[in-house]
Design a protein around this motif. Structure first.
Motif, PDB file in Angstrom:
ATOM      1  N   LEU A 103      49.339  34.580  34.829  1.00 58.25           N
ATOM      2  CA  LEU A 103      48.410  34.715  35.949  1.00 58.25           C
ATOM      3  C   LEU A 103      48.787  35.934  36.774  1.00 58.25           C
ATOM      4  N   ALA A 104      47.848  36.847  36.935  1.00 59.12           N
ATOM      5  CA  ALA A 104      48.085  38.063  37.702  1.00 59.12           C
ATOM      6  C   ALA A 104      47.429  37.957  39.072  1.00 59.12           C
TER       7      ALA A 104
ATOM      8  N   GLU B  61      54.215  33.466  34.640  1.00 57.86           N
ATOM      9  CA  GLU B  61      54.021  32.858  33.327  1.00 57.86           C
ATOM     10  C   GLU B  61      54.143  31.341  33.416  1.00 57.86           C
ATOM     11  N   SER B  62      53.483  30.681  32.510  1.00 57.77           N
ATOM     12  CA  SER B  62      53.606  29.231  32.389  1.00 57.77           C
ATOM     13  C   SER B  62      53.282  28.839  30.959  1.00 57.77           C
TER      14      SER B  62
ATOM     15  N   CYS C 134      55.540  38.122  30.483  1.00 57.88           N
ATOM     16  CA  CYS C 134      54.380  39.000  30.505  1.00 57.88           C
ATOM     17  C   CYS C 134      54.667  40.156  31.445  1.00 57.88           C
ATOM     18  N   ALA C 135      54.045  41.272  31.142  1.00 54.35           N
ATOM     19  CA  ALA C 135      54.253  42.486  31.916  1.00 54.35           C
ATOM     20  C   ALA C 135      52.951  43.261  31.968  1.00 54.35           C
ATOM     21  N   ALA C 136      52.809  44.058  33.009  1.00 54.36           N
ATOM     22  CA  ALA C 136      51.574  44.808  33.217  1.00 54.36           C
ATOM     23  C   ALA C 136      51.882  46.246  33.578  1.00 54.36           C
ATOM     24  N   ASP C 137      50.944  47.104  33.250  1.00 57.80           N
ATOM     25  CA  ASP C 137      51.117  48.511  33.558  1.00 57.80           C
ATOM     26  C   ASP C 137      49.767  49.131  33.855  1.00 57.80           C
TER      27      ASP C 137
ATOM     28  N   PRO D 267      37.775  36.704  34.866  1.00 58.50           N
ATOM     29  CA  PRO D 267      37.501  36.080  36.170  1.00 58.50           C
ATOM     30  C   PRO D 267      38.687  35.291  36.715  1.00 58.50           C
ATOM     31  N   LYS D 268      39.524  34.765  35.820  1.00 60.22           N
ATOM     32  CA  LYS D 268      40.690  33.997  36.254  1.00 60.22           C
ATOM     33  C   LYS D 268      41.941  34.854  36.364  1.00 60.22           C
ATOM     34  N   ASN D 269      41.824  36.159  36.074  1.00 62.50           N
ATOM     35  CA  ASN D 269      42.982  37.062  36.112  1.00 62.50           C
ATOM     36  C   ASN D 269      44.140  36.513  35.283  1.00 62.50           C
ATOM     37  N   THR D 270      43.812  35.982  34.137  1.00 64.63           N
ATOM     38  CA  THR D 270      44.817  35.331  33.303  1.00 64.63           C
ATOM     39  C   THR D 270      44.761  35.870  31.874  1.00 64.63           C
TER      40      THR D 270
END
Length: 119
Positions: free
Chosen positions: A23-24, A6-7, A95-98, A74-77
């Protein structure tokens, strides 16, 4: 594995705006949902917005109409645009992802970014 960074956090006056970025990297193709959470000391972490791979979005009522979650594939953001900020928005934002819908918890987490809103 997926890594999230995160930023964009910082100090802002009430009524101001900030945009957070997530950003992932890694196995991003396996991600189905990315959510933004926030946590205040002494309180549970709260899911405030989420976006799926299909583009569906959801918000908690307290931020709806003020915050917008979006993504740049495209930026995985994934972004969280926060407008009309209030002192009660002060928190650490994660941020979190699943790979699923986060129903049983999100698998991957970022380190968090502090947002402070002064009155």
């Amino acid at each position: 594995q997926v890594q999230l960074v995160e930023s964009g956090g910082g100090l802002v006056q009430a009524g101001g705006s900030l945009r957070l970025s997530c950003l992932a990297s890694g196995s991003v193709r396996n991600i189905n949902i990315i959510g933004w959470f926030r946590q205040v000391p002494g309180k549970q972490r709260e899911l405030i917005a989420a976006i799926t791979a299909a583009g569906s979005t959801n918000y908690v009522r307290s931020v709806q109409d003020r915050f917008t979650i979006s993504r740049d594939t495209p930026k995985n953001t994934v972004y969280l645009q926060m407008n009309s900020l209030k002192p009660e928005d002060t928190a650490v934002y994660y941020c979190a992802a699943d790979q699923g819908y986060g129903t049983y918890g999100y698998e991957y987490w970022g380190q968090g970014t502090q947002v402070t809103v002064s009155s």
